[in-house]
Motif scaffolding. Structure first.
Motif: not given
Lengths: 760, 563
Positions: A559, A562, A566, A568, A592, B179-182, B185-186, B326, B329-330
């Motif tokens: 987390e 992240q 990102l 993969f 990114r 967008i934050s990937a996390a 998690a937040d 991922s 999000v991408l």
């Protein structure tokens, strides 16, 4: 620029040259002059391919009688295409400089899947299907049937090629796979068979290893290549495994069951034919009495049925009487099959040599060695006589017959291991008979014997002396070249401890240790915060990666990662991984940033480059030792020790380090590129490991960076990245790692260049 | 709308009738005083009971956020935090419906606030920016608005719309925040002490979830509010298998299982679609794979999923999930950026012109191959990379818009011919030295054309900037710009086809007259006093007169039509 390499005029299609390229060409020239073999290691991204091509083409032009052909073997399809494009560039340069039309014929050859233009066949997805379908349209008897029965579908492209393609030579030029297809479409000829035919008179052939190393294919495709050829194996660090793979056979219960059905089909077909067309079988019998000399007739299209060994002596002999008639042969196969079935019904592991196996089979079912040797050839003949439409169905019996021929031909270098179950699942019966080749020199021997110069080259061949030993040949040159750098664009760091001072290692005893996994996670997390764009991380095995990812997930490390990038992850499914890879590149591309978790020895580590921002850091978690508990590996190690005096540990370390070097080398693809190479295992610091890294990596490994903690690594990495982010211009390189023609000709420089190559 | 805005700009604190009241909540306490809360189109206001006056009034644009008291608390409150940092708390005191009241207010505010947040700030900023960047405009603003020739409203009304085109353009170009990937998690769950978990959701997170997982958004649209409340929806979301996909959750009807299935499908289709870049296509990497049964690698056991332990299954599920997440999000980040591009390419493919430009674009594979073999440091400078001009309509570029008259087009053949003729003539050109002008005639012509010569008379005149003092000059300039602005407003009203424009044109005419009286006349008197003979203001007056004439003409026509 035009270079003078030891008296040879070499056209080099660039305005500048790296010093090591010059040095490389010098060594290569010496090898060709001596008509011997060579082992050359030069870092990737220093223009190895173009140096090779420039020199060998120049050599061919200067001494057309000494070197008639260049056979360039590479591993993957993109690599092959890249080589042809570089060649095109070189030839364009020649044409421009000499103002003459190019009279060279160079072409790439690939499998049917990449060359087929038949609308139906080429739409199939898997290579096997394409091959099978192609066979069902082009096999000799199918075409014979077509003559009497026009409704029998055949491939128009092949027919047209067969009618006129051989008389009209393909005009000189550079033909990549797509060019061949275009040419084929224009002419209406089959590009695949055109290419296979054209390689015989082409000046340069670019294809994959298998066409030379796999005897099943080599016999068909590369048999008639001239002796005065130069053979280059690029990216050859794995060549021993390719050799071994092409000679090894695995037989499972399922194979035997399918073989059983094959035998039954054969039997039925024979009895049917006997009623209708007994003359055909009699004709075959007559041919077999005469011997197998005619076997070459119409073999071109019958690829499935080739012999796994190079049966020169066999071709002179007649097939033994005991398997000459069709029924007898089928009966023979049945007996052999029953024997194998019996052997698989065991409850403990059996390991034996080929002579032991032959002795046992003679005692139990009275099968002699001689008919076994002819098994593959006999089956081939039978299948053709019976005019079996879909040959792909007979892969099982073909496999068994290959096994029979191999086991009776080679008494040394192979081992037979029968395992009743897998190690991980001892309760589930899944017997496998491994017929495993342990000596890579068997497959490559004909290549060394036949061609006057064989060059083995790669970015990672260290230690150089091991390849001649395991491949059993005498090279005239062995050299390792460094990368001259105006700025140290690679930064190898060995991380031995976490911030809590707990040793980081993927050693079997501690790899599942909570602290180790956490420290690995923290390392990745810290790096993800400071490294721009892409990070690639390699694990030692797929299962290990799965476990680590799962526990990182539970600990919340992923987390946190992240938040920075990102993630993969490579999966065991190639299509899924391809997609992940593409997305990974996309994420690097749009700023990114992403992390790719991957596996050493996996497909990604072997075939994908991470140039520039696609890989600013590579982290190697652990030392990628091969799974040492496997019996096949143990047998091979034993063989290496007995035959070549290579200690088990030396070989294992060598193997692990070449894979580690492969992985980290993926990030540096040129002098303008830069990247961190992080070896996250304290064992890398030991001299025996470190010493086996390629010279160009070792050189930059300072004593201060041998046993770092995570924090120290971050500091060093930050410093490195900040330095690398400064603009890097041509002027910075000129004279040091990039030379103009004048600079190259100066005395000083020539002296310096002489030091680049380190003879092993 | 127009009068509404007027009410706001004049800052009338009273409940003017023109304001639309969206919600009235009675029995709301503020500072221990009972009163009524009004939510209007542009502001929120509160007035104590029995009085006809608001003691609290905030424009929505001023409000930063709203906070509500947690459920289960005795006091049901709603707090507004302003940009200035101040805050106002309302206590909903109607016992029976307090919670409902509060929620209704909250809902409405939730809808209203974001709208104003962007609009108000942006507008004000934009105005400020324009005034700062453009001194002329600033002067104009001072001349016209500060001196109350026209109202600020009128001044901007025209300006902003003028700029709106580029405005919107620059807005579009502004990068969409990714967008934050996390983001998942937040959303840290917090234990609330009694065996439960609490998730704090902000609108940003919800937005992220929706953008990343369109299927969840769809579910939301389907189920909220008719099937369940928002809260219930999110509770289920977090409980669902979908959120905790790694945990094997059996049974239980789950509205999100469909989402999971759809995602699976999406993933599959992505995989089967394959990759565009051939260099990363692992499937076609190998040239010739070994047939089944050959090789040292053991036969893959993956074909037998039953062999896998539960743990292995869940591990690979995690890996799959990360890849998918991922990718989503991408994709969410790119989705918006791509939309207009798609359209462009769609439209371009409909006209025949673009097709050839598509055709000339080398296929991706070739490009990637070339990229892969390129050594830019070995290459000489000559091979500088240039960006290819990508023309959708190449004829537009080379010819420009040409009126379609009976023009005789020259074909390229004509051009080539004429060039060759000219070249031919040039080659054969021989000066006929006997027929040139005599030297005396030539030199007189040169003198005539030199400064001071007969033909250069105009250049000798004193220009206005030498005659008129600078302060008068600058004043004149200001007058010109102001007049120009007013006249632009005036002329922009024509053709007068709406009542609004009618009204405006009348107003503008009076504005012009006022301008003439208050600005132009004093200036004229001033220059007269300074005995500046030249008719400096003549042109200005002409312009005004032209406007008056037009107005007159329009008015008489209107009268005639009316009678």
């Amino acid at each position: 620029m035009k270079l003078n390499i030891d008296g040879l005029l070499v056209y080099f299609p660039y305005d500048y040259i790296y010093p090591e390229q010059y040095s490389y060409m010098l060594e290569l020239k010496r090898t060709l002059d001596a008509k011997g073999h060579g082992v050359l290691e030069m870092p990737s991204g220093t223009g190895k391919t173009i140096s090779l091509l420039s020199l060998i083409v120049a050599y061919q032009k200067a001494y057309p009688l000494e070197v008639t052909k260049l056979v360039y073997c590479s591993r993957t399809v993109p690599e092959i295409e890249k080589v042809v494009e570089e060649l095109r560039k070189l030839m364009d340069y020649y044409a421009k400089q000499t103002k003459t039309k190019n009279d060279f014929l160079a072409l790439a050859l690939s499998s049917r899947k990449n060359l087929c233009i038949h609308p139906e066949v080429s739409s199939l997805r898997f290579g096997k299907e394409v091959d099978g379908k192609c066979h069902s349209l082009t096999a000799s008897y199918i075409r014979a049937q077509h003559h009497s029965n026009p409704n029998q579908p055949v491939c128009q492209f092949y027919e047209k090629f067969d009618a006129v393609g051989r008389q009209v030579p393909i005009p000189p030029g550079i033909y990549n796979l797509d060019d061949l297809k275009d040419f084929g479409r224009r002419k209406g000829w089959c590009p695949y068979f055109l290419a296979r035919y054209a390689i015989l008179h082409a000046n340069i052939v670019v294809y994959s290893y298998h066409y030379l190393l796999d005897p099943k294919i080599a016999d068909l495709v590369s048999k008639e290549l001239a002796k005065k050829s130069v053979v280059v194996f690029d990216e050859a660090h794995n060549i021993d495994n390719v050799c071994i793979d092409s000679m090894s056979v695995n037989i499972t219960r399922r194979t035997l069951d399918r073989c059983q059905t094959n035998v039954e089909t054969l039997q039925n077909t024979i009895s049917r034919i006997k009623e209708t067309d007994a003359a055909k079988l009699r004709e075959e019998y007559r041919r077999l009495v005469e011997g197998l000399k005619e076997a070459n007739v119409a073999r071109e299209t019958d690829i499935y049925l080739s012999n796994p060994v190079l049966p020169d002596e066999i071709l002179q002999e007649a097939v033994p009487g005991s398997i000459r008639t069709a029924e007898h042969f089928v009966g023979f196969m049945k007996r052999f099959l029953e024997y194998l079935k019996a052997r698989l019904r065991i409850h403990h592991v059996v390991q034996e040599s080929a002579p032991q196996f032959l002795k046992d089979i003679y005692e139990k079912v009275c099968i002699d060695r001689k008919p076994l040797r002819f098994c593959a050839e006999r089956l081939r003949s039978l299948l053709r006589t019976l005019e079996i439409a879909d040959i792909a169905d007979f892969s099982a019996i073909t496999l068994i017959s290959h096994f029979a021929t191999l086991v009776s031909t080679y008494s040394k270098g192979f081992t037979i291991i029968i395992e009743p179950f897998e190690d991980k699942t001892p309760t589930i019966a899944n017997p496998v008979l491994h017929f495993s080749c342990m000596d890579p020199s068997i497959a490559i021997k004909p290549v060394f014997g036949r061609f006057q110069s064989v060059i083995i080259t790669s970015g990672t061949l260290s230690p150089l002396d091991i390849y001649p030993r395991i491949l059993d040949f005498r090279p005239v040159t062995m050299a390792s070249f460094t990368m001259t750098l105006a700025r140290t664009c690679l930064c190898p760091l060995i991380v031995g401890r976490g911030n809590d001072q707990v040793a980081m290692t993927s050693k079997f005893e501690t790899r599942e240790d909570f602290a180790v996994i956490r420290n690995y996670g923290n390392l990745l997390l810290e790096m993800s915060a400071i490294v721009p764009d892409g990070i690639v991380a390699f694990f030692t095995s797929y299962i290990y990666m799965e476990n680590i990812v799962a526990s990182w997930y539970e600990q919340g490390i992923l987390e946190n990662i992240q938040r920075n990038k990102l993630i993969f992850i490579e999966t065991q499914d190639a299509a899924e991984t391809s997609m992940a890879l593409e997305k990974y590149q996309e994420a690097c591309e749009n700023g990114r940033g992403a992390i790719l978790l991957s596996v050493a020895r996996g497909k990604v580590s072997e075939g994908i480059d991470f140039v520039h921002h696609f890989g600013r850091a590579v982290i190697m978690f652990g030392v990628p030792y091969v799974y040492t508990q496997s019996r096949i590996l143990k047998a091979r190690l034993e063989y290496l020790r007995d035959q070549f005096q290579i200690r088990e540990n030396d070989f294992l370390t060598f193997d692990a380090m070449r894979h580690a070097a492969q992985c980290v080398g993926r990030a540096i693809r040129g002098k303008t590129d830069y990247g961190l190479m992080i070896f996250a295992d304290k064992r890398y610091a030991r001299a025996d490991k470190r010493g086996k890294l390629p010279r160009w990596i070792q050189e930059h490994l300072t004593d201060g960076s041998l046993n770092l903690t995570t924090d120290e690594t971050v500091q060093l990495a930050k410093h490195f990245l900040r330095q690398m982010a400064q603009p890097f211009r041509r002027e910075d390189q000129l004279g040091l790692s990039l030379l103009t023609l004048e600079q190259l000709q100066s005395e000083d420089m020539l002296k310096k260049i002489a030091q680049i190559a380190q003879q092993a | 709308m127009a009068d509404l805005r007027a009410a706001v700009t004049h800052g009338v604190p009273m409940a003017s009738l023109s304001e639309e009241v969206l919600l009235v909540v009675k029995r709301v306490r503020q500072r221990k005083q009972d009163g009524t809360l009004y939510l209007m189109a542009e502001r929120i206001a509160w007035g104590p009971e029995g009085k006809d006056r608001f003691t609290v009034s905030h424009l929505y644009a001023d409000i930063r956020c709203q906070k509500i008291s947690p459920d289960g608390k005795a006091k049901i409150q709603l707090q507004l935090v302003l940009h200035t940092g101040e805050s106002t708390t309302f206590h909903f005191a109607n016992e029976s419906t307090a919670l409902k009241d509060r929620d209704a207010t909250k809902e409405l505010l939730q809808q209203l606030l974001p709208k104003f947040k962007k609009k108000a700030n942006k507008e004000l900023e934009e105005k400020n920016r324009m005034l700062q960047e453009d001194p002329v405009l600033f002067q104009l603003y001072k001349d016209l608005v500060v001196s109350q020739v026209i109202s600020a409203e009128e001044f901007w009304a025209n300006r902003l719309s003028l700029n709106s085109v580029e405005h919107s353009l620059s807005n579009n170009n502004k990068q969409e925040v990714g967008i934050s990937a996390a983001f998942l998690a937040d959303i840290r769950p917090q234990t609330d002490g009694c065996n439960g978990l609490r998730y704090n959701l902000t609108s940003d997170i919800i937005e992220s979830i929706f953008r990343t997982y369109p299927t969840v958004k769809q579910k939301y649209a389907e189920n909220v509010p008719h099937n369940m409340t928002e809260k219930e929806f999110w509770t289920r979301f977090f409980q669902s298998h979908y959120f905790h996909r790694d945990r094997i959750n059996t049974g239980q009807q789950d509205i999100f299982s469909e989402c999971a299935k759809q995602d699976e499908k999406g993933l599959k289709s992505m995989v089967t679609q394959g990759v565009k870049n051939p260099m990363v296509d692992l499937l076609s990497l190998e040239d010739k794979t070994l047939d089944e049964g050959y090789g040292t690698a053991t036969v893959p056991t993956t074909s037998n999923p039953a062999n896998k332990t539960l743990r292995e299954n869940s591990n690979s599920a995690i890996i799959k999930r990360f890849n998918h997440h991922s990718a989503m999000v991408l994709a969410a980040g790119l989705r918006k950026a791509e939309a207009p591009n798609d359209q462009a390419s769609e439209t371009s493919s409909t006209d025949g012109n673009s097709r050839d430009s598509d055709f000339f674009q080398p296929p991706l594979k070739k490009v990637k191959l070339q990229e892969a073999i390129e050594y830019d440091d070995l290459q000489g400078d000559s091979g500088r990379k240039t960006i290819a001009l990508n023309l959708k309509k190449s004829d537009r570029y080379s010819h420009g818009p040409v009126p379609l008259q009976s023009q005789h087009y020259t074909t390229s053949q004509d051009i080539i011919n004429s060039i060759s003729i000219i070249q031919h003539e040039m080659r054969n050109y021989k000066p006929r030295l006997t027929q040139v002008m005599s030297s005396s005639a030539a030199s007189s012509a040169i003198t005539a054309l030199s400064p001071g010569g007969v033909l250069m008379q105009g250049g000798g005149q004193q220009t206005i900037n030498q005659l008129v003092p600078t302060d008068v000059q600058s004043e004149l300039k200001h007058l010109y710009t102001a007049a120009g602005e007013l006249l632009r407003h005036f002329w922009s009203c024509f053709p007068v086809n709406t009542p609004f424009l009618e009204e405006k044109v009348v107003k503008m005419k009076s504005n012009l007259e006022r301008f003439q009286v208050t600005k132009l006349r004093p200036f004229q008197e001033k220059i007269q006093r300074q005995y500046l003979s030249t008719n400096l203001t003549g042109h200005l007056e002409e312009m005004l007169q032209a406007a008056y004439n037009k107005f007159q003409a329009w008015q008489t026509r209107r009268m005639m039509r009316k009678t």
